[in-house]
Design an enzyme around this catalytic site. Structure first.
Site, PDB file in Angstrom:
ATOM      1  N   SER A 228       0.845  -1.202   0.000  1.00  0.00           N
ATOM      2  CA  SER A 228       0.000   0.000   0.000  1.00  0.00           C
ATOM      3  C   SER A 228       0.877   1.248   0.000  1.00  0.00           C
ATOM      4  O   SER A 228       2.089   1.166   0.232  1.00  0.00           O
ATOM      5  CB  SER A 228      -0.887   0.000   1.249  1.00  0.00           C
ATOM      6  OG  SER A 228      -0.071   0.169   2.402  1.00  0.00           O
TER       7      SER A 228
ATOM      8  N   ASP B 206      -1.494  -1.632  -3.812  1.00  0.00           N
ATOM      9  CA  ASP B 206      -2.861  -1.740  -3.279  1.00  0.00           C
ATOM     10  C   ASP B 206      -3.409  -0.337  -2.982  1.00  0.00           C
ATOM     11  O   ASP B 206      -2.717   0.480  -2.369  1.00  0.00           O
ATOM     12  CB  ASP B 206      -2.787  -2.582  -1.992  1.00  0.00           C
ATOM     13  CG  ASP B 206      -4.150  -2.992  -1.471  1.00  0.00           C
ATOM     14  OD1 ASP B 206      -5.097  -3.103  -2.273  1.00  0.00           O
ATOM     15  OD2 ASP B 206      -4.260  -3.219  -0.246  1.00  0.00           O
TER      16      ASP B 206
ATOM     17  N   ASP C 111      -7.412   3.538  -7.007  1.00  0.00           N
ATOM     18  CA  ASP C 111      -8.645   3.551  -6.215  1.00  0.00           C
ATOM     19  C   ASP C 111      -9.289   4.927  -6.320  1.00  0.00           C
ATOM     20  O   ASP C 111      -8.971   5.841  -5.567  1.00  0.00           O
ATOM     21  CB  ASP C 111      -8.334   3.201  -4.757  1.00  0.00           C
ATOM     22  CG  ASP C 111      -9.581   3.245  -3.886  1.00  0.00           C
ATOM     23  OD1 ASP C 111     -10.667   3.581  -4.411  1.00  0.00           O
ATOM     24  OD2 ASP C 111      -9.473   2.948  -2.681  1.00  0.00           O
TER      25      ASP C 111
ATOM     26  N   GLU D 138     -11.515   0.431  -8.814  1.00  0.00           N
ATOM     27  CA  GLU D 138     -12.569   0.110  -7.839  1.00  0.00           C
ATOM     28  C   GLU D 138     -13.808   0.958  -8.093  1.00  0.00           C
ATOM     29  O   GLU D 138     -13.727   2.154  -8.313  1.00  0.00           O
ATOM     30  CB  GLU D 138     -12.060   0.361  -6.405  1.00  0.00           C
ATOM     31  CG  GLU D 138     -13.138   0.136  -5.343  1.00  0.00           C
ATOM     32  CD  GLU D 138     -12.574   0.027  -3.928  1.00  0.00           C
ATOM     33  OE1 GLU D 138     -11.478  -0.569  -3.757  1.00  0.00           O
ATOM     34  OE2 GLU D 138     -13.209   0.546  -2.998  1.00  0.00           O
TER      35      GLU D 138
ATOM     36  N   HIS E 148     -12.884  -2.916   5.111  1.00  0.00           N
ATOM     37  CA  HIS E 148     -11.542  -3.175   5.641  1.00  0.00           C
ATOM     38  C   HIS E 148     -11.558  -3.321   7.166  1.00  0.00           C
ATOM     39  O   HIS E 148     -12.418  -2.753   7.827  1.00  0.00           O
ATOM     40  CB  HIS E 148     -10.594  -2.026   5.280  1.00  0.00           C
ATOM     41  CG  HIS E 148     -10.259  -1.969   3.824  1.00  0.00           C
ATOM     42  ND1 HIS E 148     -10.197  -0.796   3.123  1.00  0.00           N
ATOM     43  CD2 HIS E 148      -9.961  -2.945   2.941  1.00  0.00           C
ATOM     44  CE1 HIS E 148      -9.860  -1.040   1.866  1.00  0.00           C
ATOM     45  NE2 HIS E 148      -9.721  -2.346   1.721  1.00  0.00           N
TER      46      HIS E 148
ATOM     47  N   HIS F 289     -12.253  -6.971  -1.888  1.00  0.00           N
ATOM     48  CA  HIS F 289     -11.442  -6.378  -0.816  1.00  0.00           C
ATOM     49  C   HIS F 289     -12.135  -6.628   0.520  1.00  0.00           C
ATOM     50  O   HIS F 289     -13.294  -7.022   0.570  1.00  0.00           O
ATOM     51  CB  HIS F 289     -11.318  -4.862  -1.034  1.00  0.00           C
ATOM     52  CG  HIS F 289     -10.325  -4.485  -2.078  1.00  0.00           C
ATOM     53  ND1 HIS F 289      -9.152  -3.855  -1.780  1.00  0.00           N
ATOM     54  CD2 HIS F 289     -10.319  -4.671  -3.417  1.00  0.00           C
ATOM     55  CE1 HIS F 289      -8.468  -3.657  -2.892  1.00  0.00           C
ATOM     56  NE2 HIS F 289      -9.153  -4.138  -3.912  1.00  0.00           N
TER      57      HIS F 289
ATOM     58  N   ALA G 198     -11.690  -8.860   2.826  1.00  0.00           N
ATOM     59  CA  ALA G 198     -12.173 -10.251   2.842  1.00  0.00           C
ATOM     60  C   ALA G 198     -11.643 -11.075   4.015  1.00  0.00           C
ATOM     61  O   ALA G 198     -11.866 -12.283   4.068  1.00  0.00           O
ATOM     62  CB  ALA G 198     -11.811 -10.925   1.523  1.00  0.00           C
TER      63      ALA G 198
ATOM     64  N   THR H 217      -5.877  -7.870   7.334  1.00  0.00           N
ATOM     65  CA  THR H 217      -6.226  -7.953   8.756  1.00  0.00           C
ATOM     66  C   THR H 217      -5.867  -9.311   9.374  1.00  0.00           C
ATOM     67  O   THR H 217      -5.300  -9.367  10.474  1.00  0.00           O
ATOM     68  CB  THR H 217      -7.740  -7.675   8.927  1.00  0.00           C
ATOM     69  OG1 THR H 217      -7.977  -6.311   8.556  1.00  0.00           O
ATOM     70  CG2 THR H 217      -8.205  -7.903  10.349  1.00  0.00           C
TER      71      THR H 217
HETATM   72  O1  TD3 Z   1      -6.810  -3.750   0.398  1.00  0.00           O
HETATM   73  N1  TD3 Z   1      -6.775  -4.483   1.505  1.00  0.00           N
HETATM   74  C1  TD3 Z   1      -5.594  -4.422   2.353  1.00  0.00           C
HETATM   75  C2  TD3 Z   1      -5.440  -3.074   3.036  1.00  0.00           C
HETATM   76  C3  TD3 Z   1      -6.548  -2.804   4.028  1.00  0.00           C
HETATM   77  C4  TD3 Z   1      -6.059  -2.514   5.427  1.00  0.00           C
HETATM   78  O2  TD3 Z   1      -6.432  -3.575   6.335  1.00  0.00           O
HETATM   79  C5  TD3 Z   1      -7.867  -5.261   1.826  1.00  0.00           C
HETATM   80  O3  TD3 Z   1      -8.881  -5.192   1.143  1.00  0.00           O
HETATM   81  C6  TD3 Z   1      -7.776  -6.230   3.000  1.00  0.00           C
HETATM   82  O4  TD3 Z   1      -8.925  -6.222   3.788  1.00  0.00           O
HETATM   83  P1  TD3 Z   1      -8.973  -6.849   5.272  1.00  0.00           P
HETATM   84  O5  TD3 Z   1     -10.305  -7.545   5.364  1.00  0.00           O
HETATM   85  O6  TD3 Z   1      -7.851  -7.815   5.421  1.00  0.00           O
HETATM   86  O7  TD3 Z   1      -8.890  -5.688   6.226  1.00  0.00           O
HETATM   87 ZN    ZN Z   2      -8.692  -3.072   0.090  1.00  0.00          ZN
END
Ligand code: TD3
Ligand code: ZN
Length: 308
Positions: A50, A82, A104, A134, A180, A210, A212, A256
């Protein structure tokens, strides 16, 4: 092997009826955990970075670590930005060896989202870089949300069809009720599978889910047993993930669950071995916990055994 692109990975996944996990990294241990899970499962994996991870670890460190990982492993991996929002960061990823970027623009209204997405598609043209966009917002849908509020958040199938035609992106992240973080639902988990079905009917490129993470109870309990305070944490049940893959999701983002796994292992060591101060003895178990979690995701997503 050299880094592969998301387009290559996701085209195979869509054909094969499985999904490839995109796992976020920001340090060496997380990367090693994902790559060794991929080796053990013979599974492809998307290494997601990210803008925050770039700020934390620095672009040169991240790129050279992931290149080294790719050279050492026989299971395919890609390097993906990301939630790219800053066009300068996106450009620098494209110019420096990322094989996929996400733009995004989901916070913008439809036409503005198309406009920024097209800019990135243009930047990536002729390069070995896939583009994910997205449409829709990743916000939890409350139990008593009105129909119009729901429509404003979740991805509209017709809009998705138009968006993909006009932008020519390689993959599309959609909103069907995931969000998220570790607190996805107050009550029962609820995803809009009818909407996903309709989107999959209208859009032929790979679809991305996302938010997930499952917040698995064993992982959560370990962290809580050793002092983590995460009351009410809740994720997406495994069955819902499998159903989403069956309905056309080809890429699944997980962060997460990796964080929770890591912190549970660290808390356990720091609590049970208060005399330990060797970072390897503390971060090593964190790395091992992430590896276990990633392996279980690869099994769940059906990507185990799919490494060419
Ligand atoms: O794009 N991401 C990762 C960055 C989100 C920060 O947690 C996700 O869609 C991951 O989602 P999740 O459910 O693991 O928070
Ligand atoms: Zn995400």
């Amino acid at each position: 092997m050299p880094l592969t692109t998301n387009k290559e990975l996701l085209t195979l996944a869509k054909k094969g009826g499985y999904a490839v996990g995109a796992f976020n990294i920001n340090n060496l241990e997380i990367l090693q955990a994902i790559v060794s899970a991929g080796e053990a499962e013979r599974s492809p994996a998307i290494i997601a970075v990210s803008e925050g991870a770039i700020q934390y670890a620095g672009m040169p460190y991240l790129i050279s670590m992931v290149r080294t990982a790719a050279a050492q492993t026989s299971a395919p991996i890609s390097l993906h930005l990301d939630h790219g929002k800053d066009l300068n960061v996106i450009r620098s990823c494209i110019d420096n060896g990322f094989t996929s970027v996400m733009i995004d623009g989901s916070e913008f209204e439809f036409e503005k989202n198309i406009e920024v997405t097209k800019k990135v598609v243009e930047m990536a043209k002729g390069k070995r870089v896939s583009v994910e966009a997205e449409l829709g917002r990743l916000k939890g849908i409350e139990e008593k949300i009105s129909v119009s509020e729901k429509e404003a958040i979740l991805t509209d199938p017709q809009a998705a069809e138009d968006f993909v035609k006009r932008t020519e992106v390689d993959a599309l992240a959609i909103a069907i009720g995931t969000s998220h973080g570790a607190y996805k639902f107050k009550g029962e988990a609820k995803l809009d599978f009818e909407r996903l079905k309709e989107i999959a009917r209208k859009v032929s490129i790979p679809l991305v889910l996302h938010g997930a993470s499952g917040v698995p109870s064993a992982v959560l309990e370990r962290a809580q047993r050793f002092g983590a305070k995460l009351p009410g944490a809740k994720g997406i049940p495994d069955e819902a993930i499998q159903k989403a893959i069956g309905l056309g999701i080809s890429k699944i983002n997980i962060d997460t669950d990796l964080r929770l796994s890591f912190v549970g292992a660290l808390r356990e060591i720091l609590t049970t071995k208060p005399d330990e101060f060797d970072p390897r003895k503390i971060l090593g178990p964190g790395r091992e916990a992430i590896k276990q979690t990633v392996q279980s995701k690869m099994k769940l997503f059906g990507s185990s055994g799919k490494a060419a």
